[in-house]
Motif scaffolding. Structure first.
Motif, PDB file in Angstrom:
ATOM      1  N   TRP A 145       1.297  -0.987   0.344  1.00 15.29           N
ATOM      2  CA  TRP A 145      -0.265  -0.015  -0.121  1.00 15.29           C
ATOM      3  C   TRP A 145       0.975   1.279  -0.354  1.00 15.29           C
ATOM      4  O   TRP A 145       1.858   1.382   0.757  1.00 15.29           O
ATOM      5  N   PRO A 146       0.834   2.093  -0.833  1.00 15.40           N
ATOM      6  CA  PRO A 146       0.785   3.129  -0.764  1.00 15.40           C
ATOM      7  C   PRO A 146       1.434   4.480   0.159  1.00 15.40           C
ATOM      8  O   PRO A 146       2.141   5.345   0.541  1.00 15.40           O
ATOM      9  N   GLU A 147      -0.030   4.450   1.271  1.00 10.53           N
ATOM     10  CA  GLU A 147       0.191   4.423   2.281  1.00 10.53           C
ATOM     11  C   GLU A 147       1.137   4.655   3.090  1.00 10.53           C
ATOM     12  O   GLU A 147       1.689   5.790   3.869  1.00 10.53           O
ATOM     13  N   TRP A 148       2.238   3.758   3.052  1.00 13.62           N
ATOM     14  CA  TRP A 148       3.399   3.879   4.531  1.00 13.62           C
ATOM     15  C   TRP A 148       4.428   4.501   3.797  1.00 13.62           C
ATOM     16  O   TRP A 148       5.509   4.446   4.253  1.00 13.62           O
ATOM     17  N   GLU A 158       7.293   3.916  11.867  1.00 13.47           N
ATOM     18  CA  GLU A 158       6.722   4.250  12.689  1.00 13.47           C
ATOM     19  C   GLU A 158       5.394   4.026  12.173  1.00 13.47           C
ATOM     20  O   GLU A 158       4.441   3.677  13.628  1.00 13.47           O
ATOM     21  N   LEU A 159       5.058   4.964  11.415  1.00  9.70           N
ATOM     22  CA  LEU A 159       3.274   4.982  11.298  1.00  9.70           C
ATOM     23  C   LEU A 159       2.813   3.721  11.019  1.00  9.70           C
ATOM     24  O   LEU A 159       1.469   3.375  11.444  1.00  9.70           O
ATOM     25  N   PHE A 160       3.820   2.372  10.129  1.00  5.58           N
ATOM     26  CA  PHE A 160       2.651   1.452  10.505  1.00  5.58           C
ATOM     27  C   PHE A 160       2.967   0.658  11.639  1.00  5.58           C
ATOM     28  O   PHE A 160       1.455  -0.374  11.937  1.00  5.58           O
ATOM     29  N   ARG A 161       3.879   0.261  12.638  1.00  4.53           N
ATOM     30  CA  ARG A 161       3.340   0.462  13.924  1.00  4.53           C
ATOM     31  C   ARG A 161       2.214   0.815  14.646  1.00  4.53           C
ATOM     32  O   ARG A 161       2.132   0.165  15.204  1.00  4.53           O
ATOM     33  N   THR A 162       2.146   2.003  14.215  1.00  6.39           N
ATOM     34  CA  THR A 162       0.743   2.098  15.189  1.00  6.39           C
ATOM     35  C   THR A 162      -0.279   1.564  14.554  1.00  6.39           C
ATOM     36  O   THR A 162      -0.961   2.137  15.535  1.00  6.39           O
ATOM     37  N   PHE A 163      -0.592   1.867  13.406  1.00 11.03           N
ATOM     38  CA  PHE A 163      -1.711   1.076  12.627  1.00 11.03           C
ATOM     39  C   PHE A 163      -2.277  -0.034  12.953  1.00 11.03           C
ATOM     40  O   PHE A 163      -2.742  -0.637  13.909  1.00 11.03           O
ATOM     41  N   LEU A 198       0.911  13.144  17.413  1.00  8.49           N
ATOM     42  CA  LEU A 198      -0.398  13.302  17.469  1.00  8.49           C
ATOM     43  C   LEU A 198      -1.532  12.387  17.293  1.00  8.49           C
ATOM     44  O   LEU A 198      -2.082  11.712  18.080  1.00  8.49           O
ATOM     45  N   PHE A 199      -0.574  11.449  15.932  1.00  6.42           N
ATOM     46  CA  PHE A 199      -1.512  10.408  15.493  1.00  6.42           C
ATOM     47  C   PHE A 199      -1.617   9.060  16.754  1.00  6.42           C
ATOM     48  O   PHE A 199      -1.774   7.926  17.213  1.00  6.42           O
ATOM     49  N   ARG A 200       0.124   9.073  17.021  1.00  2.51           N
ATOM     50  CA  ARG A 200       1.059   7.764  17.862  1.00  2.51           C
ATOM     51  C   ARG A 200      -0.033   8.277  19.082  1.00  2.51           C
ATOM     52  O   ARG A 200      -0.846   6.711  19.497  1.00  2.51           O
ATOM     53  N   ALA A 201      -0.221   9.226  19.463  1.00  2.00           N
ATOM     54  CA  ALA A 201      -1.405   9.469  20.787  1.00  2.00           C
ATOM     55  C   ALA A 201      -2.144   8.597  21.475  1.00  2.00           C
ATOM     56  O   ALA A 201      -2.781   8.157  21.649  1.00  2.00           O
ATOM     57  N   PHE A 202      -3.572   8.658  19.952  1.00  2.00           N
ATOM     58  CA  PHE A 202      -4.508   8.424  19.630  1.00  2.00           C
ATOM     59  C   PHE A 202      -4.586   6.596  19.310  1.00  2.00           C
ATOM     60  O   PHE A 202      -4.972   6.521  19.609  1.00  2.00           O
ATOM     61  N   SER A 203      -3.178   6.750  18.760  1.00  2.00           N
ATOM     62  CA  SER A 203      -3.203   5.277  18.756  1.00  2.00           C
ATOM     63  C   SER A 203      -3.335   4.015  20.000  1.00  2.00           C
ATOM     64  O   SER A 203      -3.168   2.960  20.045  1.00  2.00           O
ATOM     65  N   SER A 204      -2.071   4.342  20.758  1.00  2.00           N
ATOM     66  CA  SER A 204      -1.449   4.056  22.113  1.00  2.00           C
ATOM     67  C   SER A 204      -3.431   4.384  23.047  1.00  2.00           C
ATOM     68  O   SER A 204      -3.641   3.503  23.400  1.00  2.00           O
ATOM     69  N   ILE A 205      -4.527   4.705  22.780  1.00  2.00           N
ATOM     70  CA  ILE A 205      -5.295   5.155  23.424  1.00  2.00           C
ATOM     71  C   ILE A 205      -6.368   3.957  23.349  1.00  2.00           C
ATOM     72  O   ILE A 205      -6.927   3.749  23.470  1.00  2.00           O
TER      73      ILE A 205
END
Length: 767
Positions: A145-148, A158-163, A198-205
């Protein structure tokens, strides 16, 4: 309790196991770790896979643990890899050997340096927790997927790990959902880039809760925002209080906020602060911080209204903003429990609790320090050991370590150096730690790696088993009995840290001149009367090579060695990390071809007198070849010119690397600090010359640079120079503290550096 839960999990629905079964299983030697301690993680991993399937079978456990796939590059059992398979196969039994081999053989796990990416594999296993072994087609599809891709076209781990965190145990992600979530404007910086913090904080929650919904995200962001921008201090707190719990209900937070304001400014103080005033931003943040602790679903962190009222009454003579500052500082340690303990303590203990709570030291550590230690000095040292050693030491062990550090003063001059070294040794067994805390053993290590940063880098990048072998090799070299394996480990470590090999033996001319090509196109060099053994031959080669390389710009990336060669522009050469193969009467670089070996000799400017025969060298000296004569004259002229400038001393190795000198010489004005630091930071060792050079850039250096300098400083640098740099760092921390006691807006890397420096240096009153 972990062991009991593991048995309960395996025998779920099958009744209570017999005493004999339990004793037999726990007696299997496979559960013992290298310290002969029971390995709870390993036992739990097996029980997880066997959940609901009854008792484990000894033969099966022995067979599975014998598979070579679990060994890392240092021959150690890779617990992390095993747990990843255990996670996927939770409740599905032990995977077959063929399944394990097949999955680990997929090329998708290789990073750009050709190394197995444990981080990527762990991310997939997290999503597939309890769903069985991964399917190759799914893995390939998701990674395509090109989003990564980041803005440089590189895979954004880091983005993939967050998802992956959000989708823990929920199976593979859906492409449409990923695209939709990433398209929300709330994640974007002003420049349109993804706000990863910001994105990482919400993914942790939302860990394990699935991808968040847009509307709740917008409402939470609106509540924590101040003047249109998210308040990152609140954002730091929320993941801890709502981790894996999903986003909080915004109406509840608003209600708690209203209740709190009413309590503080109507019932207790009568003060009025207008929340619309710009000067009241701090007040609003503090109010919302307390509201979060009043609302959290995590009982270990929750603050009750009763404890809050008692704290307010205790500080009834204190201005509200100052009272809230003290309250939020205590909450940052262990939530409401810290506040309750503070109210129960005497005045001296309150000061100790508050000061260390501001640094988020866990309450259990502070309670233990107050119970064991009466003096402030001893309490400070106890907190240091508890944090640095990542476990709570008992009084006997703590006093033992304190006493053992004292003899190191002859090797490591300042306290922070001794403590830092102890932290580096922490992954080793207690017996090995004590052995290498011996001053003479420590000296043998620092003779080769004369900075704390060099050792720390090696410790972080390798297993404890590898670290022990490296330290053993340092001792062996000192005692003149180094093994073939020890030489290879030393060579790798020297390359990774840009260190020199101190070699007292004379290195004779022509010692590489017998090189010959093997049947598989590799080069091997036989010993001769000049050097009597393969070990001495290899050490002589490494000593000369490291001296030459350190005059150049080179980096080690994974299993690759990159060398920059200046000329008409800069040419980059990439080589596999050299594997030195030593036999009794010869040595070879077993993973380089003859062409690679000879080219490397030339680009690193290895003197021809080392690899030409005596006759060939004499011919060169007497050569009438115009090209050769021109080159020789140019080199001689360059050396004379540099000596005239006072740049090159008579010493065989200049303490400032050649590629740094090039920056200084090529510019008429003082070079920009950023470009100079970029080059300097390639090495892990700063000698006195570099420390003095950086004096000129003091005004441009940030705290993170000063902390890095103190770690990289050669340990035998003059004490007054090190002390001056340490005092500068302490002064900068003092300034930061005045600006903001919580230091929440400081970059995390710098913040960690501040904490580390403060703890290692014992500057308790500064931070």
């Amino acid at each position: 309790m972990d062991v009991l839960n593991s048995f309960s999990s395996m025998n779920n629905g099958k009744g209570v196991p017999t005493h004999e079964q339990v004793k037999a299983i726990l007696g299997w030697p496979e559960w013992k770790d290298r310290d002969s301690e029971f390995n709870t993680k390993l036992f739990r991993s097996f029980s997880s896979m066997n959940s609901g399937k009854g008792m484990l079978k000894h033969e099966q456990v022995k067979e599975v643990l014998g598979w070579p796939e679990w060994k890392d590059e240092d021959g150690e059992f890779n617990m992390e890899l095993f747990r990843s398979f255990s996670s996927m196969n939770n409740g599905k039994g032990v995977p077959t050997h063929e399944q394990v081999k097949e999955v680990l053989g997929w090329p998708e796990w290789k990073d750009k340096d050709g190394e197995f990416s444990m981080e990527l594999f762990r991310s997939f296993s997290s999503m597939n927790n309890g769903k069985g072994i991964l399917k190759h087609e799914q893995v390939k599809e998701v990674l395509a997927w090109p989003e990564w891709k980041d803005k440089h076209g590189e895979f954004n781990m880091e983005l993939f790990r967050t998802f992956s965190s959000v989708n823990n145990s929920r199976g593979m992600l859906k492409h449409e959902k990923v695209k939709e979530v990433l398209d929300w404007s709330e994640w974007n910086h002003k420049g349109g880039e993804l706000n990863m913090k910001l994105f990482r904080a919400f993914s942790s929650i939302n860990h394990g809760q699935g991808l968040p919904k847009h509307e709740p995200v917008k409402k939470v962001l609106d509540w924590i925002s101040c003047r249109g921008a998210p308040n990152y201090r609140l954002l730091q707190i929320m993941p801890r209080l709502w981790v894996s719990a999903g986003l909080p209900a915004i109406k509840m937070l608003q209600h708690r906020e209203t209740q709190l304001k009413q309590l503080l400014f109507t019932e207790l103080t009568g003060e009025f602060i207008n929340p619309d005033n710009e000067g009241d931003d701090k007040y609003n943040r503090q109010i919302k911080t307390v509201a979060l602790y009043l609302s959290t679903p995590k009982p270990d962190w929750s603050l009750t209204w009763t404890v809050l009222k008692q704290f307010c009454q205790f500080h009834e003579q204190t201005k509200t903003l100052l009272m809230l500052e003290s309250l939020t500082g205590l909450l940052s340690s262990s939530g409401g429990k810290s506040v309750k303990r503070y109210l129960q303590a005497n005045q001296r203990d309150r000061h100790f609790l508050w000061r260390h709570s501001m640094k988020a030291v866990p309450l259990r550590v502070l309670n233990r320090a107050m119970f064991l230690c009466s003096s402030d000095e001893n309490r400070e040292r106890f907190v240091y050991f508890a944090k640095r050693l990542k476990s709570l030491p008992d009084k006997r062990l703590w006093e033992q370590y304190s006493a053992l550090l004292q003899p190191l003063s002859g090797v490591l001059k300042l306290d922070f150096m001794q403590r830092f070294y102890l932290g580096i040794l922490q992954p080793l067994t207690q017996a090995d730690q004590l052995r290498f805390l011996d001053a003479s053993h420590a000296q043998a290590v620092f003779d080769l790696f004369p900075s704390l940063s060099a050792l720390q880098k090696l410790s972080k990048e390798h297993s404890s088993h590898w670290l022990k072998k490296l330290l053993e090799a340092c001792l062996q070299l000192k005692n003149h009995d180094i093994t073939k394996e020890g030489i290879q480990i030393l060579f790798e470590a020297l390359l990774k840290t840009h260190s020199l090999l101190p070699w007292d033996n004379d290195i004779p001319d022509h010692f590489l001149s017998g090189m010959q090509t093997t049947d598989n196109n590799h080069v091997e060099i036989p010993v001769s009367g000049l050097i009597p053994s393969g070990e001495q031959l290899a050490l002589s080669y490494i000593a000369v090579l490291m001296q030459n390389l350190n005059e150049m710009s080179f980096t080690v990336k994974g299993q690759w060695l990159d060398v920059e060669v200046p000329g008409d522009g800069v040419q980059n050469y990439r080589y596999p990390m050299p594997q030195v193969k030593i036999q009794d009467e010869k040595m070879a670089v077993s993973n380089w071809s003859e062409e690679q070996f000879r080219t490397f000799l030339k680009i690193t400017e290895m003197s021809e007198r080392y690899y030409l025969t005596a006759d060939q060298w004499q011919e060169r000296l007497n050569s009438d070849d115009p090209v050769y004569i021109q080159r020789r004259k140019a080199r001689l002229a360059a050396n004379v010119e540099l000596r005239a400038k006072g740049v090159v001393e008579a010493a065989p190795f200049n303490p400032i690397p050649g590629h740094i000198l090039a920056i200084l010489d090529d510019k008429r004005e003082k070079p920009a600090f950023a470009s100079l630091w970029l080059k300097l930071n390639q090495t892990e060792i700063f000698g006195t010359e570099i420390l003095n050079l950086l004096e000129e850039y003091e005004s441009e250096m940030e705290l993170m640079h000063t902390v890095a300098l103190l770690k990289k400083a050669q340990i035998d640098s003059a004490t007054h120079i090190l002390e001056e740099w340490r005092q500068r760092a302490c002064s900068e921390i003092e300034q930061l503290k005045k600006q903001d006691p919580l230091l929440s807006d400081v970059d995390p890397d710098v913040y960690q550096g501040c904490q580390e420096l403060e703890l290692l240096d014992g500057c308790g009153s500064i931070f």
